[in-house]
Write a protein that holds these residues in place. Structure first.
Motif, PDB file in Angstrom:
ATOM      1  N   CYS A 584       0.815  -1.220   0.000  1.00  0.00           N
ATOM      2  CA  CYS A 584       0.000   0.000   0.000  1.00  0.00           C
ATOM      3  C   CYS A 584       0.850   1.272   0.000  1.00  0.00           C
ATOM      4  CB  CYS A 584      -0.975   0.003   1.179  1.00  0.00           C
ATOM      5  SG  CYS A 584      -0.192  -0.068   2.794  1.00  0.00           S
ATOM      6  N   THR A 585       1.982   1.248   0.715  1.00  0.00           N
ATOM      7  CA  THR A 585       2.820   2.445   0.762  1.00  0.00           C
ATOM      8  C   THR A 585       3.436   2.727  -0.599  1.00  0.00           C
ATOM      9  OG1 THR A 585       3.347   1.934   3.063  1.00  0.00           O
ATOM     10  CG2 THR A 585       4.712   3.571   1.975  1.00  0.00           C
ATOM     11  N   ALA A 586       3.921   1.682  -1.281  1.00  0.00           N
ATOM     12  CA  ALA A 586       4.497   1.868  -2.614  1.00  0.00           C
ATOM     13  C   ALA A 586       3.441   2.358  -3.598  1.00  0.00           C
ATOM     14  CB  ALA A 586       5.113   0.558  -3.095  1.00  0.00           C
ATOM     15  N   VAL A 587       2.243   1.788  -3.530  1.00  0.00           N
ATOM     16  CA  VAL A 587       1.157   2.218  -4.417  1.00  0.00           C
ATOM     17  C   VAL A 587       0.804   3.678  -4.163  1.00  0.00           C
ATOM     18  CG1 VAL A 587      -1.291   1.904  -4.939  1.00  0.00           C
ATOM     19  CG2 VAL A 587       0.202  -0.084  -4.769  1.00  0.00           C
ATOM     20  N   ASP A 588       0.753   4.086  -2.893  1.00  0.00           N
ATOM     21  CA  ASP A 588       0.419   5.480  -2.563  1.00  0.00           C
ATOM     22  C   ASP A 588       1.454   6.449  -3.123  1.00  0.00           C
ATOM     23  OD1 ASP A 588      -1.898   4.818  -1.254  1.00  0.00           O
ATOM     24  OD2 ASP A 588      -0.986   4.765   0.741  1.00  0.00           O
ATOM     25  N   VAL A 589       2.734   6.067  -3.084  1.00  0.00           N
ATOM     26  CA  VAL A 589       3.783   6.934  -3.630  1.00  0.00           C
ATOM     27  C   VAL A 589       3.583   7.130  -5.136  1.00  0.00           C
ATOM     28  CG1 VAL A 589       6.259   7.104  -4.103  1.00  0.00           C
ATOM     29  CG2 VAL A 589       5.485   6.358  -1.872  1.00  0.00           C
ATOM     30  N   VAL A 590       3.336   6.031  -5.851  1.00  0.00           N
ATOM     31  CA  VAL A 590       3.141   6.120  -7.301  1.00  0.00           C
ATOM     32  C   VAL A 590       1.849   6.871  -7.615  1.00  0.00           C
ATOM     33  CG1 VAL A 590       2.864   4.787  -9.420  1.00  0.00           C
ATOM     34  CG2 VAL A 590       4.438   3.998  -7.645  1.00  0.00           C
ATOM     35  N   GLN A 591       0.787   6.608  -6.851  1.00  0.00           N
ATOM     36  CA  GLN A 591      -0.487   7.280  -7.092  1.00  0.00           C
ATOM     37  C   GLN A 591      -0.357   8.782  -6.870  1.00  0.00           C
ATOM     38  OE1 GLN A 591      -3.796   5.807  -8.069  1.00  0.00           O
ATOM     39  NE2 GLN A 591      -3.617   7.961  -8.640  1.00  0.00           N
ATOM     40  N   ARG A 592       0.458   9.156  -5.886  1.00  0.00           N
ATOM     41  CA  ARG A 592       0.648  10.589  -5.628  1.00  0.00           C
ATOM     42  C   ARG A 592       1.304  11.270  -6.827  1.00  0.00           C
ATOM     43  NH1 ARG A 592       4.457  13.579  -2.535  1.00  0.00           N
ATOM     44  NH2 ARG A 592       5.532  11.672  -1.934  1.00  0.00           N
ATOM     45  N   TYR A 593       2.203  10.563  -7.503  1.00  0.00           N
ATOM     46  CA  TYR A 593       2.817  11.127  -8.714  1.00  0.00           C
ATOM     47  C   TYR A 593       1.756  11.363  -9.788  1.00  0.00           C
ATOM     48  CZ  TYR A 593       5.135  11.197 -13.234  1.00  0.00           C
ATOM     49  OH  TYR A 593       5.515  11.536 -14.509  1.00  0.00           O
ATOM     50  N   TYR A 594       0.893  10.371 -10.014  1.00  0.00           N
ATOM     51  CA  TYR A 594      -0.150  10.529 -11.031  1.00  0.00           C
ATOM     52  C   TYR A 594      -1.140  11.631 -10.653  1.00  0.00           C
ATOM     53  CZ  TYR A 594       1.284   6.488 -13.776  1.00  0.00           C
ATOM     54  OH  TYR A 594       1.983   5.637 -14.594  1.00  0.00           O
ATOM     55  N   ASN A 595      -1.492  11.715  -9.372  1.00  0.00           N
ATOM     56  CA  ASN A 595      -2.404  12.776  -8.931  1.00  0.00           C
ATOM     57  C   ASN A 595      -1.811  14.160  -9.178  1.00  0.00           C
ATOM     58  OD1 ASN A 595      -4.192  10.841  -8.019  1.00  0.00           O
ATOM     59  ND2 ASN A 595      -3.496  10.944  -5.889  1.00  0.00           N
ATOM     60  N   GLU A 596      -0.519  14.301  -8.855  1.00  0.00           N
ATOM     61  CA  GLU A 596       0.144  15.586  -9.034  1.00  0.00           C
ATOM     62  C   GLU A 596       0.238  15.944 -10.516  1.00  0.00           C
ATOM     63  OE1 GLU A 596       1.976  19.134  -8.054  1.00  0.00           O
ATOM     64  OE2 GLU A 596       0.900  17.700  -6.787  1.00  0.00           O
ATOM     65  N   ARG A 597       0.544  14.944 -11.329  1.00  0.00           N
ATOM     66  CA  ARG A 597       0.644  15.184 -12.782  1.00  0.00           C
ATOM     67  C   ARG A 597      -0.697  15.616 -13.358  1.00  0.00           C
ATOM     68  NH1 ARG A 597       2.068  10.268 -16.728  1.00  0.00           N
ATOM     69  NH2 ARG A 597      -0.218  10.202 -16.833  1.00  0.00           N
ATOM     70  N   TYR A 598      -1.753  14.940 -12.916  1.00  0.00           N
ATOM     71  CA  TYR A 598      -3.089  15.288 -13.412  1.00  0.00           C
ATOM     72  C   TYR A 598      -3.488  16.692 -12.959  1.00  0.00           C
ATOM     73  CZ  TYR A 598      -8.122  15.161 -14.161  1.00  0.00           C
ATOM     74  OH  TYR A 598      -9.402  15.465 -14.569  1.00  0.00           O
ATOM     75  N   ARG A 599      -3.187  17.002 -11.715  1.00  0.00           N
ATOM     76  CA  ARG A 599      -3.553  18.328 -11.198  1.00  0.00           C
ATOM     77  C   ARG A 599      -2.820  19.429 -11.949  1.00  0.00           C
ATOM     78  NH1 ARG A 599      -1.894  21.987  -7.389  1.00  0.00           N
ATOM     79  NH2 ARG A 599      -0.088  20.764  -6.756  1.00  0.00           N
ATOM     80  N   GLN A 600      -1.547  19.212 -12.242  1.00  0.00           N
ATOM     81  CA  GLN A 600      -0.763  20.231 -12.943  1.00  0.00           C
ATOM     82  C   GLN A 600      -1.282  20.467 -14.362  1.00  0.00           C
ATOM     83  OE1 GLN A 600       1.714  22.136 -11.922  1.00  0.00           O
ATOM     84  NE2 GLN A 600       2.330  21.237  -9.975  1.00  0.00           N
ATOM     85  N   LEU A 601      -1.767  19.383 -15.016  1.00  0.00           N
ATOM     86  CA  LEU A 601      -2.161  19.497 -16.419  1.00  0.00           C
ATOM     87  C   LEU A 601      -3.647  19.789 -16.612  1.00  0.00           C
ATOM     88  CD1 LEU A 601      -0.119  16.573 -18.017  1.00  0.00           C
ATOM     89  CD2 LEU A 601       0.206  19.010 -18.401  1.00  0.00           C
ATOM     90  N   ASN A 602      -4.505  19.139 -15.849  1.00  0.00           N
ATOM     91  CA  ASN A 602      -5.933  19.152 -16.148  1.00  0.00           C
ATOM     92  C   ASN A 602      -6.786  19.958 -15.182  1.00  0.00           C
ATOM     93  OD1 ASN A 602      -6.602  17.108 -18.468  1.00  0.00           O
ATOM     94  ND2 ASN A 602      -4.981  16.157 -17.258  1.00  0.00           N
ATOM     95  N   ALA A 603      -6.445  19.906 -13.922  1.00  0.00           N
ATOM     96  CA  ALA A 603      -7.328  20.529 -12.941  1.00  0.00           C
ATOM     97  C   ALA A 603      -7.239  22.046 -13.032  1.00  0.00           C
ATOM     98  CB  ALA A 603      -6.949  20.068 -11.540  1.00  0.00           C
ATOM     99  N   PRO A 604      -8.336  22.726 -12.746  1.00  0.00           N
ATOM    100  CA  PRO A 604      -8.273  24.191 -12.702  1.00  0.00           C
ATOM    101  C   PRO A 604      -7.357  24.639 -11.571  1.00  0.00           C
ATOM    102  CG  PRO A 604     -10.349  23.392 -11.802  1.00  0.00           C
ATOM    103  CD  PRO A 604      -9.661  22.212 -12.412  1.00  0.00           C
ATOM    104  N   GLU A 605      -6.928  25.870 -11.629  1.00  0.00           N
ATOM    105  CA  GLU A 605      -6.023  26.393 -10.611  1.00  0.00           C
ATOM    106  C   GLU A 605      -6.676  26.279  -9.231  1.00  0.00           C
ATOM    107  OE1 GLU A 605      -3.502  30.465  -9.627  1.00  0.00           O
ATOM    108  OE2 GLU A 605      -4.559  30.240 -11.530  1.00  0.00           O
ATOM    109  N   VAL A 606      -5.920  25.714  -8.304  1.00  0.00           N
ATOM    110  CA  VAL A 606      -6.496  25.467  -6.981  1.00  0.00           C
ATOM    111  C   VAL A 606      -6.645  26.771  -6.214  1.00  0.00           C
ATOM    112  CG1 VAL A 606      -5.559  23.143  -6.862  1.00  0.00           C
ATOM    113  CG2 VAL A 606      -4.217  25.033  -5.974  1.00  0.00           C
ATOM    114  N   ASP A 607      -7.601  26.759  -5.296  1.00  0.00           N
ATOM    115  CA  ASP A 607      -7.862  27.924  -4.450  1.00  0.00           C
ATOM    116  C   ASP A 607      -7.122  27.741  -3.122  1.00  0.00           C
ATOM    117  OD1 ASP A 607      -8.824  29.957  -2.882  1.00  0.00           O
ATOM    118  OD2 ASP A 607     -10.930  29.656  -3.429  1.00  0.00           O
ATOM    119  N   PRO A 608      -6.120  28.573  -2.836  1.00  0.00           N
ATOM    120  CA  PRO A 608      -5.373  28.408  -1.580  1.00  0.00           C
ATOM    121  C   PRO A 608      -6.259  28.472  -0.339  1.00  0.00           C
ATOM    122  CG  PRO A 608      -4.253  29.953  -3.042  1.00  0.00           C
ATOM    123  CD  PRO A 608      -5.589  29.682  -3.642  1.00  0.00           C
ATOM    124  N   ALA A 609      -7.314  29.270  -0.389  1.00  0.00           N
ATOM    125  CA  ALA A 609      -8.202  29.395   0.767  1.00  0.00           C
ATOM    126  C   ALA A 609      -8.936  28.075   1.033  1.00  0.00           C
ATOM    127  CB  ALA A 609      -9.204  30.524   0.543  1.00  0.00           C
TER     128      ALA A 609
END
Length: 663
Positions: A584-609
């Protein structure tokens, strides 16, 4: 320069011993520290290394005693004053007299005064020395609290008795009246002077707070120099410097309790600084023992009057008789504050937990090098015997306590388990929400990262998880091309994107450096701007990868975002299917990479608030779990204290690094 390097190497040993102790909690940490010190003893740099006894007392014992007395619970000291007098004064004096007389009788090599000094050395107890193996249970909370309060005051009693015994040996004279006068002068004079000076320093600190000069730099610095100044002044006028330090620490601790939430930042900085100093000094003593052991053993073997096995027997005799006295005394002369169903178990816990630790070893090292201008011949023998007692006091409870009490996991193990449950509760609460998916994912990834730091995944397992997710992603995007949904050029560019992603996700330093150079050169050529290349080189490849490829696709009239969304969905589904308890720990590390990549490319700009609010909600969930489990009796107050402190530190870390979570 050489002295500075010597100290730095000692600090490296301290760090190494603490790391090993953390990963092997069933083995007392001092054994790792002694082992590393013993290893360093064979380095030419430490041949002939000698620490001045006076400096040892001044630089190590004084600050340790001050910090210990400052943090003692005034409430429990008040409630347990009878037990403190019984254990820390009466039992100490009886132990020194009875065990010391027995040592002198069985091992005549030790004069009576030195036998008393040796027993005074081993009377201070260290309640924290066996905390890693003691049971975490409210059933034994009372005896453990008594042990903590006792350890402060029997340190002081043992040190005063040690000073008197050494003074008697040096002078060769002992008169009861004179000894009592000297004892009273050192004991009462030290306490009175320390209390008065402690009150004066506390008054100065209060004035500074009222005037607004309550910065940590000012107040914490005053607190740090206090034990050294007090020890020096008390010793100068002939009083006990250690007792002066203890009295001042009690006064300063009382002042801190009155502050409550005033100057809270200063109080937190002070606690953190003292935690580091206390940990370094306590560990340093055992490292120095390891370094000194070869010289001590050499002195023992060269002493023809007494053999090493006789000293070992002397140590065994001291520990055994002291243990029996402590067991009987704990059973019949200690008030437990409340009826107990396992009175003998309480007594065994108190007897076994009377381990000797830092102060005992520090006292042994403070034995004088010279007596009347001549080398102290028995110094090595005394240190060796004290070491035997220390090692026995750490080894015996290591094997005996878990089997004797059978009270479940240790406090350390219980805290780790509750940390896990607390963070899982926060993650589950966030996953149950639907609004603000990008912001939620940032917070969830941050919480998951805490697990990854505590239980680092095996690199081979992590690479295997990424390879399988990467293959599924490539197949999904290839299907888009074969079905005519993307062009051949887009498919070719995306394969290059995946190729560099495989290089990026490994996160090795040399790959990181290559990627920084590669992205820097290509971004500089793309924009014909040297400053752009420089800025790119200073940006993390994990971030730069998304920026570069998005701009590359746009330059060729294509859009990487819908392609990446399909690939990301396929990879995430594969990782979810692969996830087990073991990986589970190894999967979470890899999944975090994919989540970050998707957020950088596809997700709208996040709201800091929104991110701020979600972090606060996660911390609130953790607080609620602690409160609920404490109220239901499933969690002890000691564990709750540790968890709440961790939540506060997590909050502070987030507030100080808020922008890092938005990068």
């Amino acid at each position: 320069m050489e002295t500075v390097f010597l100290v730095l190497v000692l600090l490296i040993a301290v760090v190494g011993g603490n790391v090993l102790g953390k990963h092997c909690p069933r083995i007392p940490q001092p054994f790792f520290l002694i082992g590393l010190g013993l290893l360093f003893a064979f380095f030419p740099l430490y041949h002939g290394f000698q620490f001045s006894p006076d400096v040892f007392t001044f630089a190590i014992i004084a600050p340790l005693m001050y910090n210990e007395s400052e943090n003692v619970s005034r409430y429990w000291v008040g409630r347990g004053i009878v037990n403190i007098f019984s254990l820390a004064i009466v039992l100490v004096v009886l132990t020194i007299l009875i065990v010391g007389t027995g040592v002198h009788w069985l091992f005549p090599i030790f004069p009576l005064s030195l036998a008393f000094a040796l027993c005074a050395v081993v009377t201070p107890t260290d309640a924290s020395a066996v905390s890693a193996i003691a049971p975490e249970s409210e059933e034994y909370r009372v005896p453990q609290t008594i042990l903590q309060n006792e350890s402060l005051f029997n340190d002081a009693s043992g040190i005063v008795a040690f000073d008197l015994a050494i003074a008697t040996y040096v002078s060769g004279k002992f008169a009861v009246g004179t000894a009592l006068l000297d004892f009273g002068k050192e004991f009462l004079g030290g306490l009175l002077l320390g209390a008065l000076l402690g009150l004066a320093i506390a008054w100065v600190r209060k004035l500074l707070i009222r005037w607004g000069d309550n910065s940590p730099l000012v107040l914490v610095t005053i607190e740090l120099v206090t034990p050294f100044v007090l020890y020096y002044v008390a010793d100068l006028v002939g009083f006990s410097g250690i007792l002066a330090v203890v009295a001042a620490g009690l006064v300063q601790g009382g002042e801190r309790e009155h502050l409550r939430m005033t100057s809270s930042r200063m109080q937190m900085v002070s606690a953190n600084v003292w935690e580091v100093i206390n940990g370094i000094l306590s560990s340093l003593v055992f490292v120095l023992l390891g370094i000194s052991l070869p010289r001590v053993l050499q002195a023992v073997w060269q002493n023809e009057q007494v053999l090493w096995w006789q000293l070992t027997l002397a140590g065994l005799f001291i520990y055994s008789l002291k243990f029996v006295m402590r067991l009987v005394w704990s059973r019949y002369f200690v008030w437990m504050h409340a009826p107990s169903k396992h009175r003998w178990s309480d007594s065994w816990l108190m007897a076994l937990s009377g381990a000797n630790g830092t102060i005992t070893l520090a006292l042994a090292f403070s034995l004088p090098l010279l007596i009347k201008g001549q080398p102290f011949a028995l110094r090595g023998s005394l240190i060796f015997t004290a070491t035997v007692v220390i090692l026995l006091s750490l080894l015996v409870p290591t094997f005996a306590l878990p089997h004797l009490l059978k009270a479940g996991p240790t406090e350390t193990e219980s805290i780790m388990a509750w940390h896990h449950r607390m963070r899982l509760a926060a993650i589950e609460d966030l996953e149950g929400q639907t609004a603000h998916p990008s912001e939620r994912q940032i917070v969830i990834d941050a919480l998951l990262q805490q697990f990854q730091w505590q239980q680092a995944p095996r690199r081979r397992q992590q690479r295997a998880m990424f390879r399988q997710a990467d293959q599924v992603e490539e197949q999904a995007v290839k299907a888009l091309y074969e079905n005519g949904k993307i062009t051949e050029q887009a498919w070719s560019h995306y394969r290059r994107f995946l190729k560099y992603s495989r290089f990026t996700v490994d996160q090795r330093w040399w790959k990181n450096l290559i990627l920084r150079v590669w992205f820097g050169v290509h971004m500089g050529r793309m924009y014909h701007d040297i400053q752009k290349a420089q800025d790119t080189f200073m940006t993390s490849p994990l971030v730069m990868e998304q920026i570069y490829w998005q701009q590359w696709f746009e330059k060729h009239g294509e859009d990487i975002r819908p392609i990446e969304a399909v690939g990301n969905q396929a990879a995430s589904a594969k990782l979810t299917a692969l996830k087990t308890v073991e990986n589970c720990t190894a999967v979470d590390v890899v999944q975090r990479y994919y989540n970050e990549r998707y957020r950088q490319l596809n997700a709208p700009e996040v709201d800091p608030a929104i991110v701020y609010q979600l972090f606060l909600a996660a911390f609130h969930t953790e607080y609620e779990l602690v409160q609920a489990k404490l109220a239901s009796g499933e969690m002890s107050t000691a564990v709750a204290d540790d968890l709440q402190e961790q939540i506060i530190y997590d909050e502070m870390s987030y507030l100080q690094n808020r922008t890092a979570f938005l990068a």
